[in-house]
Motif scaffolding. Structure first.
Motif, PDB file in Angstrom:
ATOM      1  N   LEU A 209      -9.576   2.653   5.338  1.00  0.00           N
ATOM      2  CA  LEU A 209      -9.962   1.968   4.109  1.00  0.00           C
ATOM      3  C   LEU A 209      -8.728   1.684   3.270  1.00  0.00           C
ATOM      4  O   LEU A 209      -7.805   2.499   3.192  1.00  0.00           O
ATOM      5  CB  LEU A 209     -10.951   2.836   3.310  1.00  0.00           C
ATOM      6  N   SER A 210      -8.711   0.539   2.611  1.00  0.00           N
ATOM      7  CA  SER A 210      -7.597   0.204   1.736  1.00  0.00           C
ATOM      8  C   SER A 210      -7.601   1.122   0.521  1.00  0.00           C
ATOM      9  O   SER A 210      -8.614   1.748   0.190  1.00  0.00           O
ATOM     10  CB  SER A 210      -7.711  -1.255   1.286  1.00  0.00           C
ATOM     11  N   TRP A 211      -6.463   1.192  -0.168  1.00  0.00           N
ATOM     12  CA  TRP A 211      -6.377   2.041  -1.355  1.00  0.00           C
ATOM     13  C   TRP A 211      -7.289   1.536  -2.467  1.00  0.00           C
ATOM     14  O   TRP A 211      -7.857   2.333  -3.226  1.00  0.00           O
ATOM     15  CB  TRP A 211      -4.930   2.135  -1.833  1.00  0.00           C
ATOM     16  N   ASP A 212      -7.453   0.244  -2.575  1.00  0.00           N
ATOM     17  CA  ASP A 212      -8.370  -0.286  -3.588  1.00  0.00           C
ATOM     18  C   ASP A 212      -9.816   0.119  -3.279  1.00  0.00           C
ATOM     19  O   ASP A 212     -10.578   0.464  -4.192  1.00  0.00           O
ATOM     20  CB  ASP A 212      -8.264  -1.814  -3.650  1.00  0.00           C
ATOM     21  N   THR A 213     -10.188   0.113  -1.978  1.00  0.00           N
ATOM     22  CA  THR A 213     -11.546   0.540  -1.603  1.00  0.00           C
ATOM     23  C   THR A 213     -11.751   2.019  -1.887  1.00  0.00           C
ATOM     24  O   THR A 213     -12.800   2.433  -2.403  1.00  0.00           O
ATOM     25  CB  THR A 213     -11.800   0.253  -0.116  1.00  0.00           C
TER      26      THR A 213
END
Length: 659
Positions: free
Chosen positions: A428-432
């Motif tokens: 998962l991306s850091w924003d997610t």
């Protein structure tokens, strides 16, 4: 013969016999009025809801039977006998001590202290302690030795981590609460302490502490009894109809002697007593037959089920399904989604083609408290970050919960696996990750402040966070939840509940602080740090040094302004998100509950800039710093506290109990 009709006719004769029998020949008074009067044991005058165990059952509320050893009342709970040391009727508090351990510290029953939660609760002044018997060596630092003639070394530890005890060192251990408010003599001088010479036998001092007992509260409502007594009556209880009775000189009334006569109570005392007694004797025999028939034909089938029906009565927001419905919607349990200690989860489909997840509960403890907790808790909620309960099944021994379907499963699949590495398609991306942590915070804030009642979850962890198709998080699994009023800040509880690695320290070290919504904050913080590190905070397979315990490792990195070295950071935005989540996570896992933010503050911190966040103290097991101010939800900022050295000082425990 129709069982219902026969029972009804015999029941009529039974009640006639009872009311004839209850009128005392020649006395002119209703028998229960005389036999249910308060009784004296030692220096204690005891009345409703309690009754002497040799008196009729209608003299007290079910479950509150007391004996008398000549000096003190005695209470039997879960097969153990307790001495009742003190009774506070205004506060509904009993001070009790285990009789087996009071009589002989070495030969007490090797069973833990447990209460019937439907009758009694612990109080906030109770503290965990544990007795270890027949040990190879001291099972925990700071425990106090005592000698038993027929076993090896034995030890007493006043405050312990119940989840991580080295049980293999001792053959037996006994959990017993003690009071943390009692005054006690000073500690032995250093020359006598076991740390400076031969072990000291502390048996006499330990027995003194255990004999002082601990406090419990009784749950039964006694408000009606005061009004009954003021009207000249004696308080009692109709077990069959499950309601309060006010016994007066000429019969049973409700709620006072000036109120309404209870239907079926014997109304008159000017009839011929000989005829009444004769009829009563005959009808009494019929009543015994009724009792046997009901016990054999009805109670076995309905007793457990009736209790469950009472617990789920009124939960109209969730649909009730039959077990046949459950099999139909899962196509006879064709597709399994997961499995745990509670049972299995299957994929299903409702009649309108809506996908659902069906949890089949197995191996439930006692009266299936986890099931009723879940239904009662989730039925009170409606929030985008709390999973929706669409229905449930309560049929005989069958228990099932029907939830909305979460296509992406649980969060732990996207954080770590056994090798601490993840496939590319699960990264998962850091924003997610940030949006997931913010959504969970919103959900917990709602449970703590947004409901009509406050719900404490007590099992926040990645496995209990479900993700929908858009990775929107939803809090699930309310089996350990506790429902309390919004005004209730501290809840009564004995023993840790939750999952090791996420349990707040105050759940097993009561001198740190009371159990409250801040316990969920601690679990949330541990989970956020696992999301950042994409690994478990605690690796059971290795020693917990600063290099393997992630919160300590990452705190040190931030303190020295070193590179975090975290996976997947490719730009400044990712680094800012990671740092923000770390700082908030470290604030949430402070040992002193007062130093943790509430979930409203967590939401504000997540939405704010990382540059405005104060650097938290190192979250070590140390004594709560006096410089850490309380952190109520109304406060607008966190107070900075001083760091403290590693290790929970055993002197805090010793000073508390003055051993």
């Amino acid at each position: 013969m129709d069982l219902t009709m026969s029972c009804s006719s015999l029941s009529l004769l039974f009640f006639i016999s009872l009311h004839i029998h209850f009128l005392v020949p020649g006395s002119g008074k209703f028998l229960p009025f005389r036999e249910c009067a308060p009784f004296v044991c030692g220096d204690k005058n005891i009345s409703y809801p309690f009754r002497h165990n040799e008196r009729p059952t209608h003299c007290g509320y079910p479950g509150y039977e007391l004996g008398c050893d000549g000096h003190n009342p005695t209470l039997v709970m879960e097969s153990l006998t307790y001495r009742v040391i003190h009774m506070n009727t205004n506060m509904q508090i009993l001070e009790v001590a285990r009789k087996d351990l009071s009589d002989d510290l070495c030969h007490g029953a090797h069973v833990n202290t447990t209460l019937n939660s439907s009758l009694f609760n612990y109080t906030s002044s109770d503290l965990n302690s544990i007795l270890f018997y027949d040990c190879d060596s001291s099972p925990i630092f700071g425990s106090y030795p005592f000698s038993c003639p027929t076993s090896g070394d034995s030890y007493f530890a006043p405050v312990v981590d119940l989840e991580h005890l080295p049980q293999e060192l001792c053959n037996f251990s006994v959990l017993v609460p003690i009071s943390q408010s009692d005054e006690a003599p000073d500690r032995p001088p250093p020359s006598e302490d076991s740390d400076f010479g031969a072990p000291i036998n502390h048996a006499a001092r330990i027995s003194e502490i255990l004999n002082k007992g601990f406090e419990i509260t009784w749950i039964a409502n006694t408000a009606q009894c005061e009004n009954c007594t003021e009207s000249g009556g004696i308080c009692g209880y109709d077990w069959k109809r499950q309601r309060f009775n006010c016994f007066c000189t000429d019969g049973a009334y409700s709620p006072t002697c000036n109120g309404t006569r209870v239907p079926g109570s014997f109304p008159s005392r000017n009839k011929k007593m000989g005829l009444k007694v004769g009829i009563g004797m005959a009808a009494l025999g019929a009543g015994i037959v009724v009792t046997l028939i009901l016990m054999r034909a009805l109670i076995k089938q309905r007793s457990v089920h009736f209790d469950g029906e009472m617990k789920i009565e009124g939960l109209v927001s969730s649909r009730r399904y039959t077990y046949k419905d459950i099999k139909r919607m899962t196509n006879s349990f064709e597709e399994k989604l997961g499995q745990g200690g509670y049972g299995c989860v299957y994929k299903g489909k409702l009649g309108d083609s809506q996908l659902v997840a069906v949890k089949i509960l197995k191996k439930l403890k006692g009266d299936a408290e986890e099931f009723f907790n879940e239904v009662a808790s989730i039925s009170r909620t409606s929030h985008v970050n709390v999973v929706s309960l669409l229905g449930f099944c309560f049929e005989g021994s069958k228990r099932a919960l029907v939830y909305e379907f979460m296509p992406n499963g649980s969060l732990e699949k996207f954080i770590f696996n056994r090798s601490n590495t993840l496939e590319v398609d699960r990264q998962l991306s850091w924003d997610t990750l940030y949006q997931i942590s913010l959504g969970i915070a919103h959900g917990l804030e709602y449970l703590h402040r947004g409901c009509n009642t406050r719900i404490l979850h007590f099992d926040i962890k990645p496995h209990n966070i479900l993700l929908d198709a858009n990775y929107c998080p939803k809090i699930s699994d309310f089996g350990l939840a506790k429902i309390c009023s919004r005004q209730e800040s501290i809840v009564s509880m004995l023993g840790a509940r939750g999952t090791p690695g996420y349990i707040a320290p105050e759940l097993f070290m009561r001198n740190i602080g009371g159990v409250s919504h801040k316990s969920d904050v601690y679990s949330y913080g541990m989970m956020v740090l696992e999301m950042v590190g994409r690994r478990k905070n605690i690796e059971v397979a290795v020693d917990r040094t600063s290099e393997t315990y992630f919160p300590h490792w990452v705190h040190r990195r931030l303190e020295l302004r070193q590179e975090l070295g975290l996976h997947g950071i490719t730009n400044e935005e990712d680094e800012a998100i990671a740092k923000k989540m770390i700082v908030i996570g470290l604030w949430c896992i402070q040992i002193d509950p007062r130093a943790r933010p509430c979930m409203t503050q967590v939401v504000e911190m997540l939405k704010g800039s990382v540059d405005t966040l104060q650097f938290p103290p190192k979250p070590l097991l140390s004594s709560p710093s006096r410089s850490l101010a309380a952190c109520p939800c109304e406060s607008s900022s966190l107070q900075e506290g001083n760091d403290s050295s590693w290790g929970y000082s055993i002197s805090i425990i010793r000073d508390r109990l003055s051993l």
